[in-house]
Motif scaffolding. Structure first.
Motif: not given
Length: 61
Positions: A10-33
Motif C-alpha cells: 500500500g502506502a508503506i515501504e516494507m524492508v526485509g532480508n531473504i536468507f539462503f542456504p550456503t549451497d543455494f542454487d538459483e536453478t532449483i526451487k526451494y520451500p520458503a518460510i
C-alpha cells in the motif's frame, strides 16, 4: 548469505532480508518460510536469528 529487499505494501515501504542456504542454487526451487519479528522488535534481532538458523539447517533436508 542474505539479500536485503524493499517492497511497497500500500502506502508503506516494507524492508526485509531473504536468507539462503550456503549451497543455494538459483536453478532449483526451494520451500520458503516467512519469519516476522515481534511487535516492537527489530528485524535484525529475533527474527533474523531464527531465519538464518533455518536457512543453515535447510542444507540437510
Amino acid at each position: 548469505m542474505f539479500k536485503k529487499i524493499r517492497f511497497k505494501n500500500g502506502a508503506i515501504e516494507m524492508v526485509g532480508n531473504i536468507f539462503f542456504p550456503t549451497d543455494f542454487d538459483e536453478t532449483i526451487k526451494y520451500p520458503a518460510i516467512v519469519v516476522g519479528h515481534p511487535a516492537g522488535g527489530v528485524k535484525e534481532q529475533t527474527a533474523e536469528i531464527y531465519a538464518s538458523k533455518m536457512a543453515d539447517r535447510s542444507q540437510s533436508l
